[in-house]
Scaffold this active site. Sequence first.
Site, mmCIF file in Angstrom:
data_model
loop_
_atom_site.group_PDB
_atom_site.id
_atom_site.type_symbol
_atom_site.label_atom_id
_atom_site.label_comp_id
_atom_site.label_asym_id
_atom_site.label_seq_id
_atom_site.Cartn_x
_atom_site.Cartn_y
_atom_site.Cartn_z
ATOM 1 N N HIS A 35 0.853 -1.192 0.000
ATOM 2 C CA HIS A 35 0.000 0.000 0.000
ATOM 3 C C HIS A 35 0.886 1.238 0.000
ATOM 4 O O HIS A 35 2.096 1.159 0.280
ATOM 5 C CB HIS A 35 -0.903 -0.012 1.223
ATOM 6 C CG HIS A 35 -1.992 -1.024 1.143
ATOM 7 N ND1 HIS A 35 -3.136 -0.944 1.896
ATOM 8 C CD2 HIS A 35 -2.124 -2.144 0.392
ATOM 9 C CE1 HIS A 35 -3.921 -1.969 1.629
ATOM 10 N NE2 HIS A 35 -3.329 -2.716 0.723
ATOM 11 N N CYS A 56 -6.072 2.108 5.405
ATOM 12 C CA CYS A 56 -6.811 0.887 5.718
ATOM 13 C C CYS A 56 -6.405 0.411 7.117
ATOM 14 O O CYS A 56 -5.517 0.982 7.749
ATOM 15 C CB CYS A 56 -6.504 -0.190 4.672
ATOM 16 S SG CYS A 56 -4.830 -0.856 4.813
ATOM 17 N N SER A 99 -7.484 7.829 3.166
ATOM 18 C CA SER A 99 -7.549 7.337 4.538
ATOM 19 C C SER A 99 -6.955 5.934 4.625
ATOM 20 O O SER A 99 -7.252 5.071 3.805
ATOM 21 C CB SER A 99 -9.009 7.325 5.009
ATOM 22 O OG SER A 99 -9.070 6.986 6.366
ATOM 23 N N CYS A 157 -2.605 -0.514 7.375
ATOM 24 C CA CYS A 157 -1.737 0.664 7.468
ATOM 25 C C CYS A 157 -1.979 1.414 8.777
ATOM 26 O O CYS A 157 -1.034 1.919 9.388
ATOM 27 C CB CYS A 157 -1.950 1.558 6.260
ATOM 28 S SG CYS A 157 -1.426 0.757 4.712
ATOM 29 N N GLU A 175 1.184 3.771 2.072
ATOM 30 C CA GLU A 175 1.833 4.043 3.347
ATOM 31 C C GLU A 175 2.965 3.049 3.606
ATOM 32 O O GLU A 175 4.031 3.425 4.101
ATOM 33 C CB GLU A 175 0.819 3.986 4.494
ATOM 34 C CG GLU A 175 -0.309 4.986 4.393
ATOM 35 C CD GLU A 175 -1.513 4.501 3.599
ATOM 36 O OE1 GLU A 175 -2.561 5.142 3.709
ATOM 37 O OE2 GLU A 175 -1.411 3.489 2.873
#
Length: 148
Positions: free
Chosen positions: A55, A82, A80, A85, A57
């Site tokens: 992802h 998940c 935002s 993360c 992040e």
Amino acid sequence: MLTHADLHFIELSFAEAKRSLEQGGLPIGSALARGRTLIASGHNQRVQQGDPIAHGEMDCLRKAGRQPTYRDTTLYTSLSPCMMCSGTIVQFKIPRVVINDTVNFGGNEAFLRSHGIEVIDAAHPASIQQMRDFIAANPALWNEDIME
């Protein structure tokens, strides 16, 4: 209140998201900063690398490498985070998260706040629109990303 540095890193996380989109991936980008200093930035690599946990992040944090502490950093993300993360943010004790888009995906802000993390919704129009357009054009890929 957003600072001048915040605005810079919000734009950087958006640029990282756009970079992923241009590579055929999901438009999600992130940046990690210590004050006005960029530590690392990254973007979603799930499609590009075939890696289900890459992802935005996570890519950013991998690129940041080992840090003696994260307690003086801010994580900027174009969408935002998940739960995976968000759990990493809590685990690393990152005290502040600035989110460009909570409209197209959200829900873990309360989880982050419950762990003492300052969560700022930047409501970045370009990030919101880019993700809205991506979801409309790629519903199957989006659903795969959020495990729906």
